[in-house]
Design a protein around this motif. Structure first.
Motif, PDB file in Angstrom:
ATOM      1  N   UNK A 346       0.887  -1.273   0.052  1.00  0.00           N
ATOM      2  CA  UNK A 346      -0.032   0.052  -0.094  1.00  0.00           C
ATOM      3  C   UNK A 346       0.797   1.348  -0.139  1.00  0.00           C
ATOM      4  N   UNK A 347       2.053   1.130   0.566  1.00  0.00           N
ATOM      5  CA  UNK A 347       2.862   2.585   0.841  1.00  0.00           C
ATOM      6  C   UNK A 347       3.755   2.671  -0.628  1.00  0.00           C
ATOM      7  N   UNK A 348       3.568   1.796  -1.656  1.00  0.00           N
ATOM      8  CA  UNK A 348       4.083   1.879  -2.810  1.00  0.00           C
ATOM      9  C   UNK A 348       5.523   1.108  -2.959  1.00  0.00           C
ATOM     10  N   UNK A 349       6.047   0.441  -1.944  1.00  0.00           N
ATOM     11  CA  UNK A 349       7.046  -0.292  -2.077  1.00  0.00           C
ATOM     12  C   UNK A 349       6.997  -1.734  -2.561  1.00  0.00           C
ATOM     13  N   UNK A 350       7.954  -2.164  -2.922  1.00  0.00           N
ATOM     14  CA  UNK A 350       7.841  -3.621  -3.454  1.00  0.00           C
ATOM     15  C   UNK A 350       8.434  -4.753  -2.371  1.00  0.00           C
ATOM     16  N   UNK A 351       7.431  -5.792  -2.273  1.00  0.00           N
ATOM     17  CA  UNK A 351       7.927  -6.894  -1.536  1.00  0.00           C
ATOM     18  C   UNK A 351       8.049  -8.042  -2.118  1.00  0.00           C
ATOM     19  N   UNK A 352       9.106  -8.860  -2.063  1.00  0.00           N
ATOM     20  CA  UNK A 352       9.377 -10.166  -2.560  1.00  0.00           C
ATOM     21  C   UNK A 352       8.609 -11.131  -1.799  1.00  0.00           C
ATOM     22  N   UNK A 375      15.156  -3.521  -4.392  1.00  0.00           N
ATOM     23  CA  UNK A 375      14.834  -2.804  -5.572  1.00  0.00           C
ATOM     24  C   UNK A 375      14.757  -1.247  -5.574  1.00  0.00           C
ATOM     25  N   UNK A 376      15.315  -0.324  -6.217  1.00  0.00           N
ATOM     26  CA  UNK A 376      15.410   0.862  -6.238  1.00  0.00           C
ATOM     27  C   UNK A 376      14.094   1.163  -7.043  1.00  0.00           C
TER      28      UNK A 376
END
Length: 729
Positions: A346-352, A375-376
């Motif tokens: 939800x905060x826009x970050x990427x989670x593997x 990941x950047x």
């Protein structure tokens, strides 16, 4: 009064304005009378006013119409008021000479003499009066009574039908809007093969010529046209004939057209609310592109087996982390040497969330790479770019120069080189037009470099991976909403009553996604008086929650005005009946609790709810014999109050029918009493927990219905400060 209000609501919201003048004119012309009018009762139900009128000669009747429009009649006043009061037709031979009628003078100036009025009813409730006048003096005619009685019934039917038609028109407009926005071609036909409905997409897909299709038109020509476009016309007609022979059967098949297109067809019966089949609806979806991809993906038996395995894995659990991890491990080596799935938080970050490698011993290296070098999100290529643009990235051959350019430091470079990336595909994971994440496939074999064909395969895999992610998130959101709404329907905390312990528990049926109608409440009702309640609203969902909220607030409000549970239930019953949005029933038990010196006095009243029980301190279990009709069904339902006294160690048990309803068994009530036999020495919380656990166990570990339970117990000392232990065994 309630019935009258409901009828007046129907009248006000119907299109009577369009129907009444035509009806009056037609009636007057058919019997040779000259003036007609409809008088409607106002919202308050106190006066009649002229709402619609017609006259053969407007100038001649002007004095009478003008006087009528400026006049309102109460019951018993004038011709309309007399008809309203008596509920029967009334005949006036010559109203111009009848001085006890307020409009006699106006009638004379308009040369009106014979008059007749009759009531208009809907559901046996008078909602208005129709009156007719003639320029001639007319003698009492029994035949006219009979005819006008039938006209009155037809008028009522018009009112009800017009009201229903307004709602029907809205629903039809909504259906047509949805249908026209659909990507599917839709057509509906009656059992007599006549066309009932179609959308433009259907016309375009089947290239229906102008004039071939029409509402109510025989659909045989359309069927023959469609058969001519299908690769196997004979098979198409066989299916069409089979559908006619078995209208109750739903069918799904695939149609291959001569021009190369492929349609997915689903045909199903159209049923009325009573189950009667009135026709069939067929939907057609152009799956040509989808089938082309599938043909490409299904070139080998192994690929078909792989897709079946992927589908099975993804449908096994709502825990999408687990499902996707198994998915990633299953994807290698069929689609690459390693596979990774990232989701957008939800905060826009990427989670593997998942990673698979052909060599499981190297999974630790891949995980280390993801953890140490996340990941950047601002990167111009790779995962962030795919998620931003919603477009796949294909890297047919990864050179060492590309690896060096992407490395952040020497250690990062060494890890990437060691993983031996040779080719890569990154595709977005999309569901309902929303990017949920991305799927990354990597080949470490220089002889296996990805192509555009592989991108198509990866996109299908991503589409399959999207479902568990999207479904799990929807489930979590719906569950959170349902739980929040359910909590709002229960008291946040139970009150602290001197000398009394009170415990309660609510357990939803199923997975708790649907808001149930069971509720309980306990609150102060004034100085040294407390009110407890438990109830059950029919059904589930938002409508049931609305009624549950209304019930709780009505009980609380009523308890502030009376300490008689029967009167509280009466107020709740009236509130349910007066709310036009409420179409559900409710059962309830309300008890007023009054701690006395050395005892607790409880006054109870029941409305169609399971009887409460009292567990005495000596182990005796007593059913409280109190009965009453359920709420929201009919007005002025009598309820009785029953007084009981609880001594030290006694407990009062209130519950909903989910406690005793055991599917496939008729012993639920007896089993429940046996459970109560084991609770004499238990505290209130221990009793609640014990009963709930045993009931759920008896129902196979999952309650078949919502369970609500409330137990009120008297402490060993009415005015003691310490609460009773949860378990006094």
């Amino acid at each position: 009064m309630d019935a009258r209000n409901r009828v007046l609501s129907i009248v006000r919201h119907s299109d009577l304005a369009a129907a009444a003048p035509r009806l009056i004119e037609g009636l007057c012309r058919s019997i040779g009378w000259d003036v007609g009018g409809v008088w409607l009762i106002d919202d308050a139900g106190t006066t009649l006013s002229l709402s619609y009128w017609w006259c053969r000669e407007a100038d001649r009747c002007h004095p009478f119409i003008e006087h009528s429009q400026a006049t309102m009649f109460r019951r018993g006043e004038g011709l309309p008021g007399r008809v309203w009061e008596s509920g029967e037709p009334t005949w006036v031979r010559d109203i111009a000479t009848a001085r006890d009628y307020p409009r006699a003078d106006a009638s004379g100036r308009s040369d009106l003499h014979g008059g007749f009025g009759f009531p208009l009813r809907l559901h046996d409730v008078v909602f208005g009066v129709m009156e007719l006048f003639s320029h001639d003096v007319v003698e009492d005619d029994p035949r006219l009574y009979e005819m006008l009685d039938a006209i009155a019934a037809q008028t009522s039917t018009v009112v009800e039908w017009e009201s229903s038609r307004s709602e029907h028109d809205f629903r039809q407009a909504l259906l047509e809007s949805l249908s026209e926005a659909s990507l599917d071609g839709i057509v509906a036909g009656g059992l007599d093969n006549r066309t009932l409905y179609w959308n433009q997409r259907y016309i375009d897909m089947w290239k229906i010529p102008d004039g071939l299709i029409g509402i109510g038109k025989d659909g045989e020509g359309v069927i023959e046209h469609m058969a001519s476009m299908v690769y196997s016309s004979e098979s198409y007609m066989d299916v069409a004939n089979a559908v006619r022979r078995e209208p109750e059967v739903s069918r799904r098949d695939e149609l291959s057209l001569v021009d190369g297109r492929i349609f997915d067809r689903w045909t199903t019966p159209i049923r009325m609310l009573d189950g009667t089949i009135i026709g069939r609806m067929s939907t057609y979806r152009d799956v040509t592109d989808q089938k082309a991809i599938e043909r490409s993906l299904r070139r080998s038996e192994q690929w078909v087996s792989f897709l079946a395995g992927v589908t099975t894995v993804l449908s096994e659990s709502l825990d999408f982390d687990t499902s996707l991890q198994r998915f990633a491990r299953l994807t290698v080596p069929w689609m690459g040497d390693w596979c990774a799935i990232h989701i957008v938080e939800p905060d826009g970050t990427f989670r593997p969330v998942a990673v698979g490698h052909t060599d499981e011993s190297r999974l630790a290296e891949v995980m280390t790479l993801q953890e140490r070098y996340p990941t950047d999100p601002n990167a111009e290529t790779g995962l962030p770019n795919v998620i931003r643009t919603r477009m796949p990235e294909l890297h047919p051959e990864i050179s060492d120069e590309m690896i060096v350019a992407s490395a952040r430091d020497e250690e990062h470079l060494a890890i990437i080189r060691d993983l031996s990336f040779k080719s890569a595909i990154i595709v977005p994971i999309i569901a309902r037009d929303r990017v949920l994440g991305a799927l990354t496939l990597v080949s470490t074999n220089p002889n296996r470099l990805y192509t555009e064909e592989d991108v198509g395969r990866a996109e299908e895999l991503a589409a399959r991976a999207a479902f568990p992610i999207d479904n799990a998130r929807l489930f979590e959101q719906n569950l959170a909403i349902a739980q929040t709404l359910q909590r709002s329907l229960l008291p946040p905390a139970l009150p602290d009553i001197s000398g009394v312990d009170i415990s309660a528990r609510y357990v939803p049926a199923g997975q708790g996604v649907d808001v149930g109608g069971d509720f309980y409440d306990a609150f102060s009702a004034g100085r040294k008086m407390w009110t407890i309640a438990i109830g059950d609203v029919t059904g589930k969902g938002v409508e049931a929650a609305t009624v549950t909220s209304l019930a709780r607030h009505s009980i609380r409000a009523a308890a502030m005005t009376t300490q008689r549970p029967s009167e509280i239930l009466g107020i709740l019953n009236q509130a349910l009946l007066e709310d036009p949005s409420v179409e559900r029933f409710c059962t309830a038990v309300v008890a007023c609790v009054e701690p006395k010196f050395g005892r607790v006095r409880v006054t109870l009243s029941c409305a169609g709810h399971p009887h409460p029980y009292v567990i005495r301190s000596n182990g005796n279990v007593e059913e409280v014999d109190v009965a009453g009709t359920l709420l929201g069904f009919m007005p002025n339902v009598p309820h009785t109050d029953v007084n009981i006294e609880l001594q030290f160690g006694d407990k009062l048990v209130l519950y909903t029918d989910g406690v005793t309803d055991v599917r496939g068994r008729a012993t639920g009530e007896r089993d429940f009493v046996q459970l109560l036999d084991q609770c004499a020495k238990r505290g209130t919380q221990s009793t609640v927990d014990f009963i709930t656990e045993q009931v759920i166990a008896n129902q196979g570990g999952k309650p078949s219905d919502d369970i609500a339970l409330l137990v009120l117990g008297v402490r060993s000392s009415i005015f003691g400060g310490a609460k009773q232990d949860d378990d006094e065994d």
